[in-house]
Enzyme design. Structure first.
Site, short mmCIF file in Angstrom:
data_model
loop_
_atom_site.label_atom_id
_atom_site.label_comp_id
_atom_site.label_asym_id
_atom_site.label_seq_id
_atom_site.Cartn_x
_atom_site.Cartn_y
_atom_site.Cartn_z
CB SER A 142 -30.78 11.85 -44.00
OG SER A 142 -31.71 11.15 -44.80
CE1 TYR A 155 -31.12 16.60 -46.96
CE2 TYR A 155 -31.73 14.27 -47.01
CZ TYR A 155 -31.66 15.48 -46.34
OH TYR A 155 -32.12 15.58 -45.06
CE LYS A 159 -28.99 16.11 -44.09
NZ LYS A 159 -28.88 17.05 -42.95
#
Length: 250
Positions: A142, A155, A159
């Site tokens: 991401s 998150y 990533k």
């Protein structure tokens, strides 16, 4: 579409909908057989129904379960003679907010699924013979792993770790297996709804290409990285963001 994956078999995790589903569909369109897994049994069944059991093997289950992975690789071997390509697509983001506010248990869960999960699938794929006929792996990262990402901080941290894992495995598995990643920005999926729902036009206007991404926008670059067209690429991360990283998004 080409037939550049004819005779090859791809395993795609998290393939019941969204980005994973689009990747599976793209690979099928280009001639691959696919082995798919996710929790959503009905959605997986619809993929088999659409393309036929002779080209799609589906097994619902928990991607973190050792026994589930073992069954899936056994099915791939029985149906298609093993796998040639792996897409680590499964990811979670159960919490929103700054990194310093996340509960340790939630942080551990995100890392377990988003990073350790990809490592486990890769390890088992290699053990199952992924590199015997040459092989390629693509990890779905991401832009949150490249840029600071307010609201989805941990998150993004996971990533970033996945991108680092990609470069490490690219060296460890060369020359038999190539390992690359893609880093999408905001894609119109149920997974990312909280980032744009109710204000899609406003969010889209912040991207130079003036729209949000679609799962198909991710599937194309993934197919490229898996193909022989990318035969001299490994350890790279392709950013898919409509130009968003060229200026701040927020």
């Amino acid at each position: 579409m080409t037939d550049r994956f004819t005779g090859r078999t791809a395993l795609v995790t998290g393939a019941s909908r969204g980005i994973g589903r689009a990747i599976a569909e793209r690979l099928l369109a280009e001639g691959a057989n696919v082995v798919v897994t996710a929790r959503g049994e009905e959605d997986l069944a619809s993929l088999v129904e659409a393309h036929g059991a002779e080209r799609v093997a589906a097994l619902a289950g928990n991607i973190g379960d050792d026994a589930h992975r073992e069954r899936l690789f056994a099915e791939a071997d029985a149906r298609f003679g093993g796998i040639d390509l792996l897409v680590n697509n499964v990811g979670i983001n159960p919490v929103y907010g700054p990194a310093l506010e996340i509960e340790p248990a939630a942080a551990r869960k995100i890392l377990e699924v988003n990073v350790v999960g990809a490592l486990e699938w890769t390890r088992d794929a290699v053990a199952a013979g992924l590199g015997e006929r040459g092989g390629a792996i693509v990890n779905i990262a991401s832009t949150a792993g490249i840029l600071s990402s307010p609201g989805i901080a941990f998150y993004g941290i996971s990533k970033a770790a996945l991108i680092s894992l990609t470069t490490q495995l690219a060296v460890e598995l060369a020359p038999r297996i190539r390992v690359n990643a893609v880093a999408p920005s905001i894609i119109k999926t149920d997974f990312a709804k909280a980032l744009y729902e109710g204000r899609e036009a406003e969010v889209a206007a912040q991207f130079p290409l003036a729209r949000l991404g679609t799962p198909e926008d991710v599937a194309g670059p993934v197919a490229f990285l898996l193909s022989d067209d990318a035969a001299w690429m490994t350890g790279r991360t392709i950013v898919i963001d409509g130009g968003g990283s060229l200026r701040p998004i927020g």
